[in-house]
Design a protein around this motif. Structure first.
Motif, short mmCIF file in Angstrom:
data_model
loop_
_atom_site.label_atom_id
_atom_site.label_comp_id
_atom_site.label_asym_id
_atom_site.label_seq_id
_atom_site.Cartn_x
_atom_site.Cartn_y
_atom_site.Cartn_z
N MET A 141 32.23 47.06 34.50
CA MET A 141 32.02 46.56 33.14
C MET A 141 30.61 46.93 32.68
SD MET A 141 33.40 45.24 30.63
CE MET A 141 34.88 44.98 31.61
N GLY A 142 30.53 47.65 31.57
CA GLY A 142 29.24 48.03 31.03
C GLY A 142 28.63 46.93 30.18
N PRO A 143 27.43 47.14 29.67
CA PRO A 143 26.78 46.12 28.82
C PRO A 143 27.43 46.05 27.45
CG PRO A 143 25.44 48.10 28.92
CD PRO A 143 26.58 48.32 29.86
N GLU A 186 45.02 41.78 27.73
CA GLU A 186 44.33 42.00 29.01
C GLU A 186 43.03 42.76 28.86
OE1 GLU A 186 47.82 44.98 29.02
OE2 GLU A 186 47.23 43.14 28.00
N GLU A 187 42.88 43.52 27.78
CA GLU A 187 41.63 44.21 27.48
C GLU A 187 41.14 43.67 26.14
OE1 GLU A 187 39.96 46.19 29.39
OE2 GLU A 187 41.46 46.45 30.98
N ALA A 188 40.16 42.79 26.17
CA ALA A 188 39.74 42.12 24.93
C ALA A 188 38.26 41.81 24.97
CB ALA A 188 40.54 40.83 24.71
N LEU A 189 37.66 41.79 23.81
CA LEU A 189 36.25 41.42 23.64
C LEU A 189 36.18 40.46 22.47
CD1 LEU A 189 33.17 41.78 24.15
CD2 LEU A 189 33.25 43.70 22.54
N TRP A 190 35.59 39.30 22.69
CA TRP A 190 35.42 38.34 21.61
C TRP A 190 34.23 37.43 21.91
CZ3 TRP A 190 38.78 37.47 25.56
CH2 TRP A 190 38.84 36.20 26.11
N ALA A 191 33.90 36.56 20.99
CA ALA A 191 32.77 35.64 21.16
C ALA A 191 33.13 34.29 20.56
CB ALA A 191 31.50 36.18 20.51
N GLU A 192 32.57 33.25 21.15
CA GLU A 192 32.76 31.88 20.66
C GLU A 192 31.39 31.33 20.30
OE1 GLU A 192 34.58 30.03 23.97
OE2 GLU A 192 36.53 31.01 23.69
N ALA A 193 31.28 30.76 19.10
CA ALA A 193 29.97 30.31 18.59
C ALA A 193 29.85 28.80 18.67
CB ALA A 193 29.78 30.76 17.14
N THR A 194 28.67 28.35 19.08
CA THR A 194 28.29 26.94 19.03
C THR A 194 26.90 26.88 18.40
OG1 THR A 194 29.53 26.48 21.06
CG2 THR A 194 27.92 24.83 20.34
N MET A 220 26.06 32.07 20.87
CA MET A 220 27.39 32.65 21.05
C MET A 220 27.64 32.91 22.54
SD MET A 220 27.17 36.69 19.96
CE MET A 220 26.25 36.50 18.44
N ARG A 221 28.87 32.68 22.95
CA ARG A 221 29.31 33.02 24.30
C ARG A 221 30.15 34.29 24.17
NH1 ARG A 221 29.78 30.33 29.05
NH2 ARG A 221 29.17 28.39 27.99
N ILE A 222 29.65 35.39 24.67
CA ILE A 222 30.35 36.67 24.60
C ILE A 222 31.28 36.77 25.80
CG2 ILE A 222 30.07 39.16 24.49
CD1 ILE A 222 27.24 38.67 23.40
N ILE A 223 32.55 37.08 25.54
CA ILE A 223 33.57 37.11 26.59
C ILE A 223 34.25 38.47 26.56
CG2 ILE A 223 35.64 36.01 27.51
CD1 ILE A 223 34.80 33.50 25.88
N ARG A 224 34.31 39.09 27.71
CA ARG A 224 35.03 40.37 27.87
C ARG A 224 36.06 40.20 28.98
NH1 ARG A 224 37.71 44.52 28.14
NH2 ARG A 224 36.87 46.65 28.24
N ARG A 225 37.32 40.42 28.65
CA ARG A 225 38.39 40.35 29.64
C ARG A 225 38.90 41.75 29.92
NH1 ARG A 225 42.14 35.85 28.14
NH2 ARG A 225 42.92 37.29 26.57
N SER A 283 35.03 34.78 36.55
CA SER A 283 36.31 34.61 37.21
C SER A 283 36.98 35.98 37.22
CB SER A 283 37.17 33.56 36.48
OG SER A 283 37.46 33.98 35.17
N PRO A 284 38.02 36.18 38.04
CA PRO A 284 38.64 37.50 38.09
C PRO A 284 39.06 38.00 36.71
CG PRO A 284 39.47 36.14 39.87
CD PRO A 284 38.63 35.25 39.01
N GLY A 285 38.49 39.14 36.31
CA GLY A 285 38.84 39.75 35.04
C GLY A 285 38.15 39.17 33.84
N ARG A 286 37.25 38.19 34.00
CA ARG A 286 36.57 37.55 32.87
C ARG A 286 35.05 37.67 33.05
NH1 ARG A 286 38.21 33.34 29.16
NH2 ARG A 286 36.43 32.19 28.32
#
Length: 680
Positions: A534-536, A511-519, A523-528, A555-558
């Motif tokens: 939510m800070g920078p 429920e508390e996660a930070l990751w990124a997906e690369a194309t 990169m798409r940075i995702i924080r849940r 979306s809620p929480g994303r």
């Protein structure tokens, strides 16, 4: 202006051939019979046949066309090394000036950039596109300014003129690169997986010894150093520390005089998976949903299930001998004391205290959770009674206290606002389409997150973290109604699956996660997060510079943000106490697999066109004219083939003999033959 004789027959050529055969037969017959006019008759036949062939004199007004020379300028990434950009720029301008000064010659300059993605140098593709726009009959030569490392030779075609390679770089260039020969995409957490690496020197490498240093880091952590041999395959065991994506970076420090260090680093992204998930299912009183958990866990091939079922409680006396109920005694002590740490999850399904599991066993389960274990409680009416497991050492890890009330009312489960942000219950379909449940155990939440509510908005599903472990409490035993399709059913299978995997700390359900997906390089940075504030995210580039990116709630929480990485390498992401790493670009960019200038790749094309390969460091070669089919290169010179192409402006035709003259000549010859034979 030029003139030629052409033929435009009045009748088809086969018919003219037939008439010629008849005439030849007649002349032969006359000769055989000794007729003195056979020669005049034969000449008459030739005149008539010549007239039928329609001879004419054609005059063309021609305009000469210039020869075309194609100059390919390799601007790929490998051409940015050392002094190659200056070499090529100087050579390109000098060649352009020299070719521009040649009479009747035009120059076509073609830039060859990096191929899309990691395609490398697509020189042959660029050449094919340039030749498609020009008449092949006007191409006098092709000159490539490149290091010769071309990656699309499969697209090479037959060339209409000699091709030459003028190589950038120096004969003294050398390079050391790191090669990853074998790296699996998945590995079992905590177990060593063997990677195959190789360090190679190419070019004029100095004598630096048979070994080189190698640094290895996982997820950007502190690197470990090793001393490994050069020119040999190295089998290196690596253990993944956690589930999900693990970014492993291998680095060979840059040596003195090396042309580049861009191929001294390799990034490998491997997914850590559990070998087998071991689950202990403790079933209490039988109920219609008793097989729900068993069926769910048995359907997963990666789960090893141990099912502890109470077939007959101690107080039940039915006269059946114990030996007929079980062949062997169930190893409760071994499971709950000695090997409890081997389980990833313990599920209590409608279990209540009956004296079968002593308090010391349940206390050990609580300690198991404190040390990182997981417990999931599916509560029934027994949870509200005096024999509830809440009245045991498990009470200190359970997130809610029962009020001793059992609600036998019809209600529809609802995902709370917090639950819409939690990955266990997020993205479910609308609750209005779900079927109802018929029983709920009234509890008071003491800790954790209430992600679903039931009757009168009372807590139904509570998730909590205890020590290093996790606990989930489902305050109802009627989830099986969804599986039976009652009133349309609901996402029962997905809910229970997510519950089990969340308690077992699957990374995708954090429920508390930070990751990124690369194309590519994006990169798409995702924080849940369960929080609205939510800070920078701070992005640290491979060169050490950093910037802050604001995230947008999609979306809620994303929360998400897009970022284009300016270079290939390892990027570090930080938001508060959460950190992540991601590698952009290929593990070994194709442009830097081979960096030493060489004509070997282009040799087949150069040989086929009788062209040559020369080094720019030896000076710019002279340009000469050579005939087609002759050698087109030598020491210090390259050749172009003049094409002598032209454009026809207009054409005029006139018959060789007028019709009246043909008729007069044929008549005279025929009459002459007749008179000669008559006189005889």
């Amino acid at each position: 202006m030029t003139g030629t004789v052409i033929f435009d027959p009045l009748i088809p050529w086969p018919l003219i051939g037939g008439l010629a055969a008849v005439a030849a037969a007649g002349v032969g017959l006359a000769l055989w019979r000794g007729l003195s006019g056979w020669a005049l008759r034969g000449l008459a036949a030739l005149v008539l046949l010549g007239a039928l062939s329609g001879p004419a004199y054609q005059v063309e007004n021609r305009s000469p066309l210039s020869d075309i020379v194609v100059l390919l300028e390799d601007r790929s990434a490998s051409q940015s090394l050392s002094d190659r950009p200056g070499q090529m720029a100087q050579a390109a301008e000098a060649l352009a000036a020299e070719i521009g000064a040649r009479p009747n010659t035009e120059l076509r300059r073609v830039t060859v950039p990096d191929g899309a993605g990691d395609a490398g140098t697509e020189l042959m593709t660029a050449l094919a596109a340039a030749l498609a726009e020009e008449p092949r009959a006007r191409i006098a030569g092709i000159i490539a300014l490149s290091d010769g490392q071309v990656h699309d030779m499969a697209r090479a075609q037959d060339l209409p003129a000699p091709m030459h390679l003028l190589m950038t770089g120096r004969e003294t260039d050398w390079d050391r690169r790191l090669i990853v020969r074998n790296a699996p995409a998945f590995a079992i957490i905590g177990e060593p997986v063997t990677l195959t690496l190789r360090i190679e020197d190419s070019g004029a490498a100095p004598e630096t010894g048979p070994r080189a240093p190698l640094e290895i880091s996982v997820d950007g952590g502190e690197p470990q150093s090793f001393d490994v041999p050069i020119g040999q395959d190295i089998e290196l065991p690596v253990s993944l520390p956690h589930g999900g994506r693990n970014v492993i970076q291998f680095t060979v420090p840059m040596a003195a005089g090396e042309i580049t260090d861009r191929n001294n680093t390799a990034l490998i992204q491997m997914n850590g998976v559990r070998d087998r998930l071991r689950v202990l299912l403790v079933s209490g009183e039988p109920h219609p949903g008793g097989r729900t958990w068993r069926n769910l866990l048995k359907s997963d091939s990666s789960v090893d299930l141990v099912h502890f079922t109470i077939l007959r409680p101690p107080e039940k006396q039915d006269g059946v001998p114990v030996g007929e109920l079980s062949l062997i005694a169930f190893p409760t002590r071994e499971l709950f004391l000695e090997k409890i740490e081997d389980f990833d999850l313990i599920i209590f399904d409608r279990y209540k205290r009956r004296g079968i599991l002593p308090a010391i066993y349940l206390d050990n389960v609580a300690n198991y959770v404190d040390n990182g274990g997981a417990v999931l409680v599916a509560a029934g009416p027994d949870f509200a009674g005096a024999d509830s497991i809440y009245r045991s050492p498990l009470a200190r890890i359970l997130p809610a206290e029962p009020s001793a009330r059992v609600i036998d009312r019809k209600y529809r489960p609802i995902v709370t606002d917090l639950g819409q942000r939690h990955p266990v219950t997020a993205d479910f379909p609308r609750a209005e389409t779900w079927g109802s449940w018929l029983r709920q155990i009234d509890v008071e939440a003491q800790s954790g997150s209430v992600v679903m509510t039931g009757y009168d908005e009372r807590p139904l599903l509570i998730l909590d973290r205890v020590g290093e472990g996790r606990v989930a409490l489902l305050a109802s035993d009627h989830a099986w109604l969804w599986n039976r399709g009652y009133e349309g059913g609901g996402p029962q299978l997905e809910l229970l699956r997510r519950l089990a995997h969340w308690t077992m700390k699957e990374p995708e359900l954090e429920e508390e996660a930070l990751w990124a997906e690369a194309t590519g390089q994006t990169m798409r940075i995702i924080r849940r997060s369960l929080s609205d504030d939510m800070g920078p995210v701070t992005v640290t580039r491979p060169d050490g510079s950093s910037l802050d990116l604001e995230l947008t709630e999609v979306s809620p929480g994303r929360f998400e943000a897009l970022y284009d990485g300016p270079e290939i390498g390892l990027y570090r992401l930080t938001e508060g106490t959460h950190q992540a790493v991601i590698g952009l670009g290929p593990a070994a960019p194709r442009e830097f697999e081979q960096t030493i200038a060489s004509p070997d790749v282009l040799e087949p094309v150069l040989t086929a066109t009788r062209g040559g390969a020369l080094r720019l460091e030896d000076g710019l070669p002279d340009i000469r004219d050579v005939r087609e089919g002759r050698p087109a290169a030598g020491r210090g010179w390259i050749g172009l083939t003049p094409r002598d192409a032209y454009e026809t402006l207009d054409v005029r035709q006139s018959p060789l003999l007028p019709a009246w003259l043909v008729l007069l000549m044929a008549t005279a010859l025929i009459v002459g033959g007749w008179l000669r034979e008559g006189r005889r």
